[in-house]
Enzyme design. Structure first.
Site, PDB file in Angstrom:
ATOM      1  N   HIS A   1       0.835  -1.203   0.000  1.00 35.80           N
ATOM      2  CA  HIS A   1       0.000   0.000   0.000  1.00 35.80           C
ATOM      3  C   HIS A   1       0.867   1.248   0.000  1.00 35.80           C
ATOM      4  O   HIS A   1       2.007   1.243   0.460  1.00 35.80           O
ATOM      5  CB  HIS A   1      -1.032  -0.017   1.121  1.00 35.80           C
ATOM      6  CG  HIS A   1      -0.548   0.237   2.517  1.00 35.80           C
ATOM      7  ND1 HIS A   1      -0.505   1.498   3.057  1.00 35.80           N
ATOM      8  CD2 HIS A   1      -0.137  -0.601   3.486  1.00 35.80           C
ATOM      9  CE1 HIS A   1      -0.085   1.402   4.325  1.00 35.80           C
ATOM     10  NE2 HIS A   1       0.156   0.150   4.603  1.00 35.80           N
TER      11      HIS A   1
ATOM     12  N   ASP B   1       5.822   2.371   7.700  1.00 41.89           N
ATOM     13  CA  ASP B   1       4.499   1.918   7.281  1.00 41.89           C
ATOM     14  C   ASP B   1       3.817   2.970   6.430  1.00 41.89           C
ATOM     15  O   ASP B   1       3.271   3.930   6.977  1.00 41.89           O
ATOM     16  CB  ASP B   1       3.671   1.591   8.531  1.00 41.89           C
ATOM     17  CG  ASP B   1       2.273   1.091   8.202  1.00 41.89           C
ATOM     18  OD1 ASP B   1       2.007   0.809   7.021  1.00 41.89           O
ATOM     19  OD2 ASP B   1       1.448   0.990   9.125  1.00 41.89           O
TER      20      ASP B   1
ATOM     21  N   GLU C   1      -5.186   1.602   2.310  1.00 37.98           N
ATOM     22  CA  GLU C   1      -5.085   0.421   3.179  1.00 37.98           C
ATOM     23  C   GLU C   1      -5.345   0.813   4.609  1.00 37.98           C
ATOM     24  O   GLU C   1      -5.988   0.097   5.372  1.00 37.98           O
ATOM     25  CB  GLU C   1      -3.697  -0.213   3.047  1.00 37.98           C
ATOM     26  CG  GLU C   1      -3.525  -1.528   3.825  1.00 37.98           C
ATOM     27  CD  GLU C   1      -3.010  -1.383   5.245  1.00 37.98           C
ATOM     28  OE1 GLU C   1      -2.909  -2.384   5.949  1.00 37.98           O
ATOM     29  OE2 GLU C   1      -2.721  -0.228   5.685  1.00 37.98           O
ATOM     30  N   GLU C   2      -4.816   1.982   4.996  1.00 34.24           N
ATOM     31  CA  GLU C   2      -4.916   2.400   6.393  1.00 34.24           C
ATOM     32  C   GLU C   2      -6.359   2.628   6.830  1.00 34.24           C
ATOM     33  O   GLU C   2      -6.649   2.610   8.021  1.00 34.24           O
ATOM     34  CB  GLU C   2      -4.096   3.675   6.637  1.00 34.24           C
ATOM     35  CG  GLU C   2      -2.586   3.490   6.464  1.00 34.24           C
ATOM     36  CD  GLU C   2      -1.963   2.575   7.511  1.00 34.24           C
ATOM     37  OE1 GLU C   2      -2.700   2.048   8.356  1.00 34.24           O
ATOM     38  OE2 GLU C   2      -0.741   2.390   7.460  1.00 34.24           O
TER      39      GLU C   2
ATOM     40  N   ASP D   1       3.879  -4.979   3.254  1.00 39.99           N
ATOM     41  CA  ASP D   1       3.346  -3.715   3.764  1.00 39.99           C
ATOM     42  C   ASP D   1       4.570  -2.900   4.168  1.00 39.99           C
ATOM     43  O   ASP D   1       5.147  -2.177   3.350  1.00 39.99           O
ATOM     44  CB  ASP D   1       2.391  -4.034   4.927  1.00 39.99           C
ATOM     45  CG  ASP D   1       1.645  -2.835   5.465  1.00 39.99           C
ATOM     46  OD1 ASP D   1       2.289  -1.794   5.650  1.00 39.99           O
ATOM     47  OD2 ASP D   1       0.432  -2.916   5.721  1.00 39.99           O
TER      48      ASP D   1
ATOM     49  N   HIS E   1       2.570   4.754  13.046  1.00 44.61           N
ATOM     50  CA  HIS E   1       1.434   5.656  12.781  1.00 44.61           C
ATOM     51  C   HIS E   1       1.582   7.032  13.438  1.00 44.61           C
ATOM     52  O   HIS E   1       0.584   7.723  13.654  1.00 44.61           O
ATOM     53  CB  HIS E   1       0.102   5.020  13.204  1.00 44.61           C
ATOM     54  CG  HIS E   1      -0.324   3.899  12.297  1.00 44.61           C
ATOM     55  ND1 HIS E   1      -1.542   3.275  12.406  1.00 44.61           N
ATOM     56  CD2 HIS E   1       0.287   3.304  11.244  1.00 44.61           C
ATOM     57  CE1 HIS E   1      -1.649   2.339  11.478  1.00 44.61           C
ATOM     58  NE2 HIS E   1      -0.550   2.327  10.762  1.00 44.61           N
TER      59      HIS E   1
HETATM   60 ZN   LIG Z   1       0.750  -0.502   6.468  1.00 49.98          ZN
END
Ligand SMILES: [Zn+2]
Length: 695
Positions: A351, A361, A398-399, A427, A513
Site C-alpha cells: 500500500h 508503514d 489500506e490504512e 506492507d 502511525h
Molecule cells: Zn501498512
C-alpha cells in the site's frame, strides 16, 4: 497497518531439528534442468537490486504526508505509474475507486475545571526536520463517530471486555463516561477496543500510547533510539473491518464511478462510538486526575505515579468531528505479461497511503516495491519475459479499511479466481533486521526455500539469519500460518481463496502511525544503509520469479492438511471444555484424505517433470491452483458473509481464528450450529481432497 503480524511473528514459537543450510538443485515446482536455468535469472535480479536506489525512492515517498484521498497521494500514484512505464511494465493504469473516506475536521479536548487544553499534536524534533511539517493534519481515528461531550474519564486499561468486568467489580461505572484505553502489546486492533467501549456504553474512547508499551520503558526514544517520544501518538482506523473490509457501501462488489452504493451508516463495519488518539504527554494530565481505587498491578503503565481506575476528578470536554465524505482513491496496477500463460497471475502488492510520512508503514515497502519492479524491468530489457503474468499493485487507503486492495480484488474477482497462483504482500518492508513471513501452510516450505536463495545483509542467506534467531538457535525457522488480518492480503485469502504470503523485516519500532515514522527514523535507526530494504526487494523478486517460471506451482497441501488436523484437535478440546459433543470422524477422515492426496499430487508432479510428462505436470498444476478456492464457502461466516474462508478468519482483535465458523458456533455454545459447521468443513476438505485426486 500490519502491526499484529510483526508482533505475532516475534512471539512465534519455533521448533524442529537443526537444519543445515544447504542449497539443493531440486526444488518442488521445477525440473532439475529448469531450476538450474533459473539460477542465472535469480542472480541477475539479486545483483540489479541496490540499497541506494531503495533509499532514493524512500525519500520520494516520505517527502510529504500522503494520506489516502490527498492530492499528494494522487501525485505519488502518478509518479509510480510513470516510473513503472519507464521500467518497462505494461498496461500501467491508475484505477479510480470512489469510497467512503472521512477526514478529520476538528479534535479538541479540554479539562473543564482546570481549563487545561490538551495539545493533541506532536512536537517537532530538531534532528528530524520533517517533524516540523505544517501539513501533518489533525490526528484522528478513521471512521470514528462525531461527538461533543463533557464527561468524567475512566481508565479502562487495554479496553478489553475483561477490563470492563474488573471495573464493574470495583463499582466503577463506565456508562456515559469517556473511556481512556492504552494501546497494548501484544497488539490488539484498536477497532476491537472501540467495539468493546461501544458495547459497554462509554460516551467516547481515547486511545493513548503508554511509555510501557512503546516508549521510554522499552529503551531510548526517538531521535536517540527507536521508541516513541513523549508526544507521539498512534493514528489509525477503528472500523470493524473484521466484519467487512473495503468501502462499507459496497459489501462484496467493487466501488466504481457511477456504480451501486448502499448507505455507509448501515454497514456492519461502521462504529457508532467516537474515538481519537492521545500521546502520553496529554494522557498523563488526565491519568493524574484519576480518583477511585488503585489500578491493579498489571494495569499500571510506565508513568511515574499510581494509576487509578477513575473517574477523573475533572471532567473532559471532548469534541471529535470528521467529515462524512466520499473521496476517490487510486490503485496503480501494472504488469509484465506472461508469454506462455498470460492468464495465470502472480500478484505483488504494497500500500502507498500513509497516516503521515509513512517512514516504515508503508513507504519502506513502497521503496522496496519500486526497486523490485525496476529489477524486473531490467530483466525484461535484456530480452527475458515471464512465463506467467506478474502483476504489480500499489494500493491506496489500506490504512482506512484495506480499501484499495479490497475494491480491486472485488473488481477482478473472476480473473483472480480463475488464474491467480499467489498474492505476495509487503506492507512495511523493514523496521529492523529480523525476517519474518506469514503465509498459508501450502506456501510455508516455498518461502523457506526462497530464503535460502537470497543473501542476508548480516552474512549467509536470509534463511541462515532467520535460523540464527530461532528460539532454540539454529533450528528450522517457522512461517506463521495462523492468519488473521491487518494488511492487504485479506481480500485475496478470505474473499477470493488465493494463497497469500506477507513478508517483512522487523525490529524495535515505537513510532508506528506517528509523525516520527519518517524518512529520518528509517535512515538513521530502522535500516541505515537500506540493506534490508534491498534484501526484501531481492527476496520478493526471487519469490515472484519462481512462481512465474515454475513448471507446477509449489503448493504443499499435505503440509496444509497436517496443520488443519492440529486445528481440528484444538477445536475438539475447546468443544469438550464447553460440554459440546461433536463427532469429528468424518472431518478427520477428510483431512487425512486431503493430506495423502496432497502428498501424492506433489510426488506425481516431481516424477512426471523428470520423465518429461508435461501434460501430466500441467494437469497437477491446474489442480494445485484450485485447492485454496475449495476452502471457501459462498455463504461465508455467520454475520459476516464477506469472509468466506473456512480455515482462517480474523477475530475482532485481528488475531487469527482457525476453523472460524465452527469455532464461533462452539464459543456461542450452539450445538446445532456447531454440527452444521462440522458438515460445512467436511464438504470443504473433501472438495480440497477431491481436487487433488490425480488417479
Ligand atoms: Zn501498512
Amino acid at each position: 497497518m500490519a502491526r499484529l503480524l510483526l508482533i505475532a511473528l516475534l512471539l512465534a514459537a519455533t521448533a524442529g531439528a537443526p537444519v543445515p543450510s544447504v542449497q539443493t538443485d531440486q526444488r518442488t515446482g521445477f525440473s532439475r534442468a529448469d531450476f538450474a536455468k533459473l539460477k542465472a535469472l535469480q542472480s541477475r535480479l539479486i545483483d540489479t537490486i541496490r540499497p541506494e536506489n531503495c533509499r532514493r525512492e524512500h525519500r520520494i515517498f516520505t517527502a510529504k504526508p500522503h494520506m489516502a484521498g490527498s492530492p499528494r497521494n494522487y501525485e505519488l500514484a502518478e509518479y509510480v505509474a510513470k516510473q513503472w512505464r519507464d521500467y518497462g511494465l505494461e498496461d500501467v493504469q491508475l484505477i479510480e475507486h470512489p469510497v467512503y473516506l472521512p477526514w478529520p475536521v476538528r479534535y479538541e479536548a479540554t479539562l473543564v475545571a482546570s481549563k487545561e487544553e490538551l495539545s493533541l499534536k506532536e512536537d517537532a524534533i530538531p534532528q528530524d526536520p520533517d517533524s516540523n511539517s505544517a501539513d501533518v493534519g489533525i490526528p484522528y481515528c478513521a471512521y470514528s463517530a462525531n461527538i461533543d461531550v463533557t464527561a468524567p474519564v475512566v481508565y479502562v486499561n487495554s479496553g478489553n471486555p475483561e477490563d470492563y468486568d474488573l471495573l464493574e467489580q470495583h463499582g466503577v461505572d463506565v456508562q456515559g463516561k469517556i473511556a481512556l484505553a492504552r494501546y497494548s502489546v501484544p497488539y490488539s486492533y484498536r477497532g476491537f477496543k472501540a467495539l468493546t467501549a461501544q458495547k459497554r456504553g462509554a460516551a467516547a474512547l481515547l486511545l493513548y500510547s503508554d511509555p510501557a508499551e512503546d516508549g521510554y520503558k522499552k529503551g531510548e526514544v526517538y531521535p536517540w533510539g527507536p521508541w516513541g517520544p513523549e508526544s507521539h501518538l498512534q493514528r489509525g482506523g477503528i472500523v470493524y473491518d473484521f466484519n467487512l473490509p473495503g468501502d462499507p457501501r459496497t459489501p462484496g462488489w467493487a466501488s466504481v464511478p457511477g456504480g451501486r452504493f448502499l448507505p455507509a451508516e448501515n454497514a456492519v463495519s461502521m462504529p457508532t462510538i467516537a474515538a481519537a488518539p492521545l500521546s502520553y504527554k496529554d494522557a498523563r494530565k488526565i491519568l493524574e486526575k484519576m480518583t477511585g481505587p488503585s489500578a491493579p498491578e498489571n494495569w499500571q503503565g510506565g508513568l511515574p505515579f499510581q494509576y487509578r481506575l477513575g473517574p477523573s476528578s475533572d471532567k473532559l470536554h471532548l469534541i471529535i468531528e470528521n467529515d462524512k465524505k466520499v473521496r476517490s482513491i487510486w490503485n496503480v496496477v501494472g504488469r509484465l505479461r506472461g508469454t506462455q500463460r498470460p492468464d495465470e497471475w502472480v500478484v505483488l502488492g504494497n500500500h502507498r497511503d500513509a497516516w503521515v510520512f509513512g517512514g516504515v508503514d508503508p513507504s519502506s515497502g513502497s521503496a522496496t516495491m519500486m526497486e523490485t519492479a525496476r529489477a524486473f524491468g531490467e530483466l525484461k530489457r535484456s530480452g527475458w519475459k515471464p512465463r506467467r503474468t506478474l502483476i504489480f499493485a500499489s494500493w491506496d487507503a489500506e490504512e482506512f479499511t484495506l480499501t484499495g486492495s479490497t475494491e480491486w480484488g472485488e473488481l477482478e474477482a473472476d480473473r483472480l479466481k480463475a488464474g491467480a497462483l499467489a498474492y505476495l504482500n509487503v506492507d512495511s518492508s523493514a523496521s529492523g533486521n529480523n525476517f519474518s513471513a506469514a503465509a498459508v501452510p501450502a506456501l510455508a516450505q516455498f518461502l523457506k526455500d526462497v530464503a535460502r536463495e537470497v543473501p542476508d545483509p548480516s552474512g549467509g542467506s536470509i534463511y541462515d539469519a532467520w535460523s540464527r534467531r530461532t528460539e532454540k538457535k539454529n533450528t528450522e525457522p517457522s512461517v506463521t500460518t495462523r492468519l488473521g488480518s491487518g494488511s492487504d492480503y485479506t481480500v485475496f485469502l478470505n474473499f477470493l481463496g488465493i494463497p497469500i504470503a506477507d513478508l517483512t523485516f522487523d525490529g524495535p519500532y515505537g513510532v508506528y502511525h506517528s509523525v516520527y515514522d519518517s524518512f529520518t527514523w528509517v535512515d538513521r535507526i530502522g535500516d541505515p544503509g537500506y540493506y534490508y530494504h534491498a534484501a526484501m526487494a531481492r527476496y520478493w523478486a526471487v519469490a515472484a520469479l519462481e512462481l512465474s517460471e515454475c513448471d507446477y506451482v509449489p503448493l504443499d497441501y499435505a503440509a496444509y492438511a497436517r496443520e488443519v488436523q492440529i486445528y481440528i484437535d484444538e477445536t475438539e478440546r475447546m468443544a469438550q471444555q464447553r460440554k459440546i459433543e461433536l463427532d469429528l470422524t468424518a472431518l478427520r477422515r477428510a483431512a487425512a484424505l486431503w493430506e495423502s492426496n496432497g502428498r501424492a499430487a506433489l510426488d506425481a508432479a516431481r516424477k512426471s517433470i523428470e520423465t518429461g510428462d508435461r501434460t501430466r505436470v500441467d494437469q497437477i498444476h491446474k489442480a494445485l491452483m484450485k485447492v485454496e478456492r475449495t476452502l471457501l464457502d459462498n455463504e461465508g461466516l455467520a454475520g459476516r458473509p464477506w469472509f468466506k474462508h473456512l480455515i482462517y478468519a480474523p477475530r475482532p482483535t485481528y488475531k487469527a481464528m482457525v476453523l472460524p465458523a465452527l469455532t464461533e458456533a462452539i464459543e456461542a455454545g450452539d450445538k446445532t450450529r456447531a454440527k452444521a459447521e462440522v458438515e460445512r468443513l467436511v464438504h470443504a476438505l473433501n472438495r480440497a481432497a477431491k481436487t487433488l485426486d490425480m488417479r
